[in-house]
Design a protein around this motif. Structure first.
Motif, PDB file in Angstrom:
ATOM      1  N   PHE A  35      42.944  11.228 105.875  1.00  0.00           N
ATOM      2  CA  PHE A  35      41.836  10.271 105.941  1.00  0.00           C
ATOM      3  C   PHE A  35      42.146   9.078 105.047  1.00  0.00           C
ATOM      4  O   PHE A  35      42.438   9.263 103.860  1.00  0.00           O
ATOM      5  CB  PHE A  35      40.538  10.898 105.417  1.00  0.00           C
ATOM      6  N   VAL A  36      42.060   7.891 105.611  1.00  0.00           N
ATOM      7  CA  VAL A  36      42.196   6.689 104.787  1.00  0.00           C
ATOM      8  C   VAL A  36      41.062   5.725 105.121  1.00  0.00           C
ATOM      9  O   VAL A  36      40.482   5.776 106.192  1.00  0.00           O
ATOM     10  CB  VAL A  36      43.549   5.971 104.992  1.00  0.00           C
ATOM     11  N   LEU A  78      37.554   5.645 109.205  1.00  0.00           N
ATOM     12  CA  LEU A  78      36.210   5.366 109.703  1.00  0.00           C
ATOM     13  C   LEU A  78      35.688   4.087 109.066  1.00  0.00           C
ATOM     14  O   LEU A  78      35.801   3.898 107.852  1.00  0.00           O
ATOM     15  CB  LEU A  78      35.302   6.547 109.352  1.00  0.00           C
ATOM     16  N   GLY A  97      41.916  11.334  99.762  1.00  0.00           N
ATOM     17  CA  GLY A  97      42.063  10.857  98.393  1.00  0.00           C
ATOM     18  C   GLY A  97      41.107  11.596  97.470  1.00  0.00           C
ATOM     19  O   GLY A  97      40.097  12.135  97.912  1.00  0.00           O
ATOM     20  N   SER A 125      37.307   7.592  96.539  1.00  0.00           N
ATOM     21  CA  SER A 125      37.625   6.249  97.000  1.00  0.00           C
ATOM     22  C   SER A 125      37.202   5.243  95.951  1.00  0.00           C
ATOM     23  O   SER A 125      36.336   5.496  95.116  1.00  0.00           O
ATOM     24  CB  SER A 125      37.051   5.968  98.385  1.00  0.00           C
ATOM     25  N   THR A 176      33.164   3.989  96.374  1.00  0.00           N
ATOM     26  CA  THR A 176      32.077   4.946  96.097  1.00  0.00           C
ATOM     27  C   THR A 176      32.296   5.698  94.788  1.00  0.00           C
ATOM     28  O   THR A 176      31.337   6.142  94.160  1.00  0.00           O
ATOM     29  CB  THR A 176      31.975   6.020  97.186  1.00  0.00           C
ATOM     30  N   GLY A 196      34.238  11.106  95.372  1.00  0.00           N
ATOM     31  CA  GLY A 196      35.089  12.289  95.338  1.00  0.00           C
ATOM     32  C   GLY A 196      34.419  13.492  95.966  1.00  0.00           C
ATOM     33  O   GLY A 196      34.474  14.591  95.426  1.00  0.00           O
ATOM     34  N   GLN A 197      33.753  13.273  97.090  1.00  0.00           N
ATOM     35  CA  GLN A 197      33.006  14.362  97.720  1.00  0.00           C
ATOM     36  C   GLN A 197      33.405  14.614  99.158  1.00  0.00           C
ATOM     37  O   GLN A 197      33.140  15.687  99.688  1.00  0.00           O
ATOM     38  CB  GLN A 197      31.509  14.029  97.727  1.00  0.00           C
ATOM     39  N   THR A 198      33.973  13.599  99.811  1.00  0.00           N
ATOM     40  CA  THR A 198      34.208  13.695 101.252  1.00  0.00           C
ATOM     41  C   THR A 198      35.026  14.935 101.613  1.00  0.00           C
ATOM     42  O   THR A 198      34.674  15.653 102.549  1.00  0.00           O
ATOM     43  CB  THR A 198      34.909  12.420 101.749  1.00  0.00           C
TER      44      THR A 198
HETATM   45  N1  LIG Z   1      35.248   5.908 105.844  1.00  0.00           N
HETATM   46  C1  LIG Z   1      36.267   6.735 105.597  1.00  0.00           C
HETATM   47  N2  LIG Z   1      37.310   6.815 106.464  1.00  0.00           N
HETATM   48  C2  LIG Z   1      38.348   7.637 106.214  1.00  0.00           C
HETATM   49  N3  LIG Z   1      38.448   8.396 105.128  1.00  0.00           N
HETATM   50  C3  LIG Z   1      37.443   8.363 104.230  1.00  0.00           C
HETATM   51  C4  LIG Z   1      36.296   7.556 104.412  1.00  0.00           C
HETATM   52  N4  LIG Z   1      35.472   7.739 103.359  1.00  0.00           N
HETATM   53  C5  LIG Z   1      36.087   8.630 102.536  1.00  0.00           C
HETATM   54  N5  LIG Z   1      37.276   9.004 103.067  1.00  0.00           N
HETATM   55  C6  LIG Z   1      38.281   9.925 102.474  1.00  0.00           C
HETATM   56  O1  LIG Z   1      37.678  10.661 101.418  1.00  0.00           O
HETATM   57  C7  LIG Z   1      38.290  10.325 100.170  1.00  0.00           C
HETATM   58  C8  LIG Z   1      37.265  10.394  99.067  1.00  0.00           C
HETATM   59  O2  LIG Z   1      36.209   9.520  99.309  1.00  0.00           O
HETATM   60  P1  LIG Z   1      34.834   9.587  98.518  1.00  0.00           P
HETATM   61  O3  LIG Z   1      34.292  10.941  98.719  1.00  0.00           O
HETATM   62  O4  LIG Z   1      33.996   8.498  99.114  1.00  0.00           O
HETATM   63  O5  LIG Z   1      35.184   9.300  97.091  1.00  0.00           O
HETATM   64  C9  LIG Z   1      38.937   8.973 100.401  1.00  0.00           C
HETATM   65  O6  LIG Z   1      40.018   8.744  99.496  1.00  0.00           O
HETATM   66  C10 LIG Z   1      39.411   9.117 101.842  1.00  0.00           C
HETATM   67  O7  LIG Z   1      40.599   9.894 101.914  1.00  0.00           O
END
Ligand SMILES: Nc1ncnc2c1ncn2[C@@H]1O[C@H](COP(=O)(O)O)[C@@H](O)[C@H]1O
Ligand SMILES: Cc1cc2nc3c(=O)[nH]c(=O)nc-3n(C[C@H](O)[C@H](O)[C@H](O)COP(=O)(O)OP(=O)(O)OC[C@H]3O[C@@H](n4cnc5c(N)ncnc54)[C@H](O)[C@@H]3O)c2cc1C
Lengths: 328, 265
Positions: free
Chosen positions: B6-7, B65, B121, B124, B127, B130-132
């Motif tokens: 996922f990026v 996304l 990751g 991101s 945000t 660190g939950q996705t």
């Molecule tokens: N809109 C998105 N599209 C693709 N990957 C995402 C998206 N949002 C979050 N991720 C993935 O989830 C990780 C952590 O995101 P977050 O949970 O928002 O800190 C990111 O580094 C991406 O790998």
């Protein structure tokens, strides 16, 4: 939603004691509980923690839910999520607070998912909205360039809190409370991830988290040799050496001394930032320091917007001269 | 082996903090004058996937996304060596929280069918959530390991070095699994000229909610549990006192003097 009441703080235990962040969580939790006119509970998980559980009472909890069994000796995500899920279902708290630690970072999103709710990570301020009575969760975003206030629509409202962002109350040994044992069965099949080894790479000397003086180097230090000069100053000031991310990524210094959003968060008396530009992600880890001093050759560097004292110049010339002065 | 990464496209987190501006009407931010980039931790995840591809052989599928995704930005993983690019590009997907974003990502993963490892990751850069990863794992019923600095696949399991504040844990997890990647995995490789040329020719697959069988009430802004009330820039009125001097020695002496006066030394 009205079925959910009170504040519960997951209190982490390390080396037979509550972590400082647990007391900070109880301090924050107490204020929220008072403004809602509701109860403050603590949750402890571990093996042989009966002696530790009551210390949560001294920090303000009126009930401590204790989950005590050999399988909880060391942190395991699957086992701990199961334990917290059980405790949360029993307590039905409106708010669950934990620390933004190795454990909290791992647990909070998983627990939120299990309970069908949302978590907000790394909060620096928590308060109750006077009208809606919902939790206002202030959290740095965009690497610390901004802060956002979030509201969770679902219960329980789960948050992790940033180290040192909230004040721990002084312990009150006369405080009374109740310890309630909660039993949780963990089956072999519950455990999907197994920790097979724990490697500690702690650097010698005063720990970064405890140091009152921290000498910190950035990309501009240029190599491992440069950090030796920082160590000399740190030793002289009875402090510790830290770094921004690039020196860690480049292997000039161990990863465990990285300071910032994705490293350690510290708040020493004196923070000496050398050849660091002052990115928002780095400042997230040190902005609570009492006095920030910066040495940077670029007078426009962002670090000077945070520093109390600064020198514009080449650190290779300024630092030896400064160290000599400190020796006097 | 099939790896999904996922990026995400974000505003440039490395642009000078002075260019950071908030639009309080939309609660969104920009780095004035700096073009968007691929989220740095997403790039570390791509790097981790390519290391596995080199070691074991794998097909790497990238999923991103968002809306208004710049092709140059989201094609970077292809130029680095990934094989396929899927875009979830629709307004309905956007402005979500971690969960409603994860719903769409998980639905897309299901549609791809075959996967052994899902990488994302550690957090991101916009945000800082660190939950996705953990939520995608929850939705798909998979185990999850966060903050990987090294991933080794052996048979039907992965052995992962997970970053901790005092070193690292070695964690074993059965596959398929979700793994979030930290910067200790190593600098993302630069795209090669050949890679960039090849990436130019690739037409990304674009999926809308209906394509992945997703009810639009579950994704994006409509599926949120977490609402943002306010986005603001903390005020920082720090005044720096510069230690003057004709020479570095004079400056250093002055600094020591100022610090002693302030009782900071
Ligand atoms: N809109 C998105 N599209 C693709 N990957 C995402 C998206 N949002 C979050 N991720 C993935 O989830 C990780 C952590 O995101 P977050 O949970 O928002 O800190 C990111 O580094 C991406 O790998
Ligand atoms: C999600 C995310 C999380 C992150 N987490 C962290 C984190 O936890 N910690 C962290 O530090 N970074 C983190 N970063 C990286 C961060 O964005 C910056 O890239 C990093 O902090 C820059 O480090 P630096 O200041 O050492 O390097 P640079 O920004 O390159 O600055 C080097 C400075 O050194 C000065 N300099 C060079 N030579 C000399 C000399 N001879 N004398 C004096 N001055 C000199 C230059 O003027 C410059 O200001 C994160 C990034 C992201 C996207």
């Amino acid at each position: 939603m009205t079925d959910y009441k009170g504040i519960a703080v997951f209190c982490e235990i390390k080396d037979g004691k509550l972590l400082p962040i647990a007391a900070e969580g109880l301090g924050a939790g107490r204020k929220l509980a008072d403004s809602l006119g509701q109860d403050l509970s603590a949750i402890v998980i571990g093996s042989g923690v009966a002696g530790i559980a009551p210390s949560a009472i001294t920090f303000g909890a009126s009930k401590v839910y204790s989950i005590d069994a050999p399988v909880f000796k060391d942190y395991n995500a699957d086992a701990y999520v199961k334990a917290l899920e059980k405790a949360a279902t029993q307590i039905m708290p409106a708010v669950i607070i934990m620390g933004q630690t190795d454990t909290g970072r791992d647990l909070a999103p998983r627990l939120a998912f299990k309970l069908g709710t949302a978590a907000t990570m790394d909060c620096v301020d928590l308060s109750i909205d006077p009208v809606s009575k919902r939790l206002l969760q202030t959290k740095p975003v965009y690497g610390g360039n901004a802060q956002a206030i979030f509201i969770t629509d679902t219960d329980p409202q789960i948050v992790t809190i940033r180290t040192k962002a909230m004040t721990a109350p002084a312990p009150d040994n006369l405080r009374k409370g109740e310890v309630i044992d909660v039993s949780v069965d963990v089956e072999e099949t519950d455990i999907r991830t197994k920790v097979v080894n724990r490697v500690v790479e702690e650097v010698a000397g005063i720990k970064l988290e405890d140091a009152q003086v921290v000498v910190v180097g950035g990309r501009g230090i240029g190599g491992a040799d440069g950090f030796k000069q920082l160590e000399e100053l740190a030793k002289l000031l009875k402090g510790a050496v830290g770094a921004s991310r690039p020196p860690c990524d480049n292997g000039w210094i161990p990863d465990t001394v990285q300071i910032g959003l994705t490293g350690k968060i510290i708040a020493p008396e004196l923070y000496i930032a050398i050849a660091i530009s002052g990115s928002s992600q780095h400042m997230s880890g040190c902005s609570g320091s009492k006095t920030i001093v910066a040495i940077n050759k670029d007078k426009e560097a962002n670090i000077f917007r945070h520093a109390r004292f600064g020198v514009v110049g080449d650190w290779k010339k300024v630092l030896p001269a400064f160290t000599a002065r400190v020796k006097e | 082996m099939n790896i999904i990464v996922f990026v995400k496209q974000v505003i440039d987190p490395e642009a000078p903090p002075s260019t950071f501006k908030i639009d309080s009407a939309s609660n969104k931010a920009e780095m004035r004058g700096a073009p968007p980039v691929l989220d740095p931790y997403g790039q570390y995840a791509v790097e981790a996937s390519l290391k596995i591809k080199e070691a074991k052989g794998a097909r790497v599928t990238i999923i991103s996304l968002g809306s208004g995704l710049m092709r140059d930005v989201v094609k970077k993983p292809l130029a680095m060596g990934a094989d396929e690019l899927i875009l979830l590009e629709d307004e309905a997907f956007t402005n979500g929280d971690s969960w409603s974003t994860a719903e769409a990502l998980a639905a897309a993963v299901r549609k791809t069918g075959q996967f052994d490892i899902i990488l994302c990751g550690r957090e991101s850069s916009d945000t800082n959530a660190g939950q996705t990863g953990a939520i995608v794992a929850g939705i798909l019923g998979l185990p999850c390991v966060i903050l990987a600095r090294k991933i080794e696949v052996s048979g039907s399991k992965a052995v992962i070095e997970k970053v901790t504040s005092s070193g690292f844990d070695v964690v074993e997890v059965p596959l398929p699994a979700v793994i979030t990647v930290s910067n200790e995995v190593g600098e993302p490789r630069y795209p090669t000229i050949k890679g960039i040329m090849a990436a130019k020719k690739v037409q990304p697959i674009v999926w809308k909610p209906a394509d992945i069988g997703l009810d639009t009430s579950k994704t994006g802004a409509a599926g949120k549990r977490l609402k943002i009330q306010k986005l603001f820039q903390p005020v920082n009125e720090g005044k720096c006192e510069f230690a003057a001097g004709e020479t570095p020695e004079e400056q250093a002496a002055n600094l020591a003097l100022k610090l002693r006066e302030a009782k900071a030394l």
